[in-house]
Design a protein around this motif. Sequence first.
Motif, mmCIF file in Angstrom:
data_model
loop_
_atom_site.group_PDB
_atom_site.id
_atom_site.type_symbol
_atom_site.label_atom_id
_atom_site.label_comp_id
_atom_site.label_asym_id
_atom_site.label_seq_id
_atom_site.Cartn_x
_atom_site.Cartn_y
_atom_site.Cartn_z
ATOM 1 N N UNK A 170 0.813 -1.229 0.000
ATOM 2 C CA UNK A 170 0.000 0.000 0.000
ATOM 3 C C UNK A 170 0.844 1.276 0.000
ATOM 4 N N UNK A 171 2.037 1.202 0.567
ATOM 5 C CA UNK A 171 2.877 2.396 0.612
ATOM 6 C C UNK A 171 3.352 2.764 -0.793
ATOM 7 N N UNK A 172 3.748 1.776 -1.585
ATOM 8 C CA UNK A 172 4.217 2.059 -2.948
ATOM 9 C C UNK A 172 3.073 2.573 -3.805
ATOM 10 N N UNK A 173 1.915 1.927 -3.714
ATOM 11 C CA UNK A 173 0.767 2.408 -4.489
ATOM 12 C C UNK A 173 0.361 3.804 -4.034
ATOM 13 N N UNK A 174 0.412 4.050 -2.726
ATOM 14 C CA UNK A 174 0.093 5.385 -2.216
ATOM 15 C C UNK A 174 1.042 6.435 -2.756
ATOM 16 N N UNK A 175 2.339 6.123 -2.766
ATOM 17 C CA UNK A 175 3.306 7.075 -3.300
ATOM 18 C C UNK A 175 3.075 7.315 -4.793
ATOM 19 N N UNK A 176 2.786 6.263 -5.547
ATOM 20 C CA UNK A 176 2.545 6.434 -6.978
ATOM 21 C C UNK A 176 1.312 7.306 -7.226
ATOM 22 N N UNK A 177 0.273 7.126 -6.423
ATOM 23 C CA UNK A 177 -0.908 7.974 -6.579
ATOM 24 C C UNK A 177 -0.598 9.430 -6.237
ATOM 25 N N UNK A 178 0.198 9.647 -5.208
ATOM 26 C CA UNK A 178 0.601 11.016 -4.865
ATOM 27 C C UNK A 178 1.416 11.630 -6.001
ATOM 28 N N UNK A 179 2.315 10.845 -6.578
ATOM 29 C CA UNK A 179 3.127 11.356 -7.687
ATOM 30 C C UNK A 179 2.266 11.686 -8.907
ATOM 31 N N UNK A 180 1.259 10.851 -9.187
ATOM 32 C CA UNK A 180 0.346 11.143 -10.297
ATOM 33 C C UNK A 180 -0.425 12.429 -10.015
ATOM 34 N N UNK A 181 -0.893 12.567 -8.784
ATOM 35 C CA UNK A 181 -1.623 13.787 -8.418
ATOM 36 C C UNK A 181 -0.771 15.036 -8.545
ATOM 37 N N UNK A 182 0.472 14.947 -8.097
ATOM 38 C CA UNK A 182 1.380 16.097 -8.207
ATOM 39 C C UNK A 182 1.700 16.383 -9.679
ATOM 40 N N UNK A 183 1.908 15.319 -10.457
ATOM 41 C CA UNK A 183 2.198 15.498 -11.879
ATOM 42 C C UNK A 183 1.059 16.171 -12.631
ATOM 43 N N UNK A 184 -0.170 15.833 -12.257
ATOM 44 C CA UNK A 184 -1.314 16.477 -12.897
ATOM 45 C C UNK A 184 -1.425 17.955 -12.533
ATOM 46 N N UNK A 185 -0.969 18.304 -11.362
ATOM 47 C CA UNK A 185 -1.018 19.710 -10.944
ATOM 48 C C UNK A 185 0.127 20.517 -11.555
ATOM 49 N N UNK A 186 1.312 19.956 -11.651
ATOM 50 C CA UNK A 186 2.463 20.728 -12.119
ATOM 51 C C UNK A 186 2.457 20.920 -13.630
ATOM 52 N N UNK A 187 2.253 19.846 -14.371
ATOM 53 C CA UNK A 187 2.157 19.878 -15.837
ATOM 54 C C UNK A 187 3.403 20.447 -16.534
#
Length: 120
Positions: free
Chosen positions: A42-59
Amino acid sequence: MNIADVVSAACLLAGCTLSLIAAIGLVRFPDLFSRMHAGTKPQVLGLLLVLVGVGLRLRDWTDIGMLLAVAMFQLLTAPVAAHMIGRAAYQGGAVRQDTLLVDELTSALEADDPGQSGRT
């Protein structure tokens, strides 16, 4: 507010929730293998979801490239580290044998070193 912001917020919230669940599992689970599971999956999946969320915001492509590098390193190192910790704990005798349903490591260790029992 556009659709990317909503998806980003959902990914960040889901990732933070999974990381919190992993942290609670590390504290609450009774044995080594359960804790390893909580500390990796769950920690790896959680980190990947956070990274996707940040990537969508930064662009920005530079930032997205850095986030992809972080994701790749996490995907490469977390399973290897968990495997090494589990194997070292097993060989060190820190694993309760009554909690194992299948024990394939003892026969593999005995095959590698027939003079030793595989456990110290």
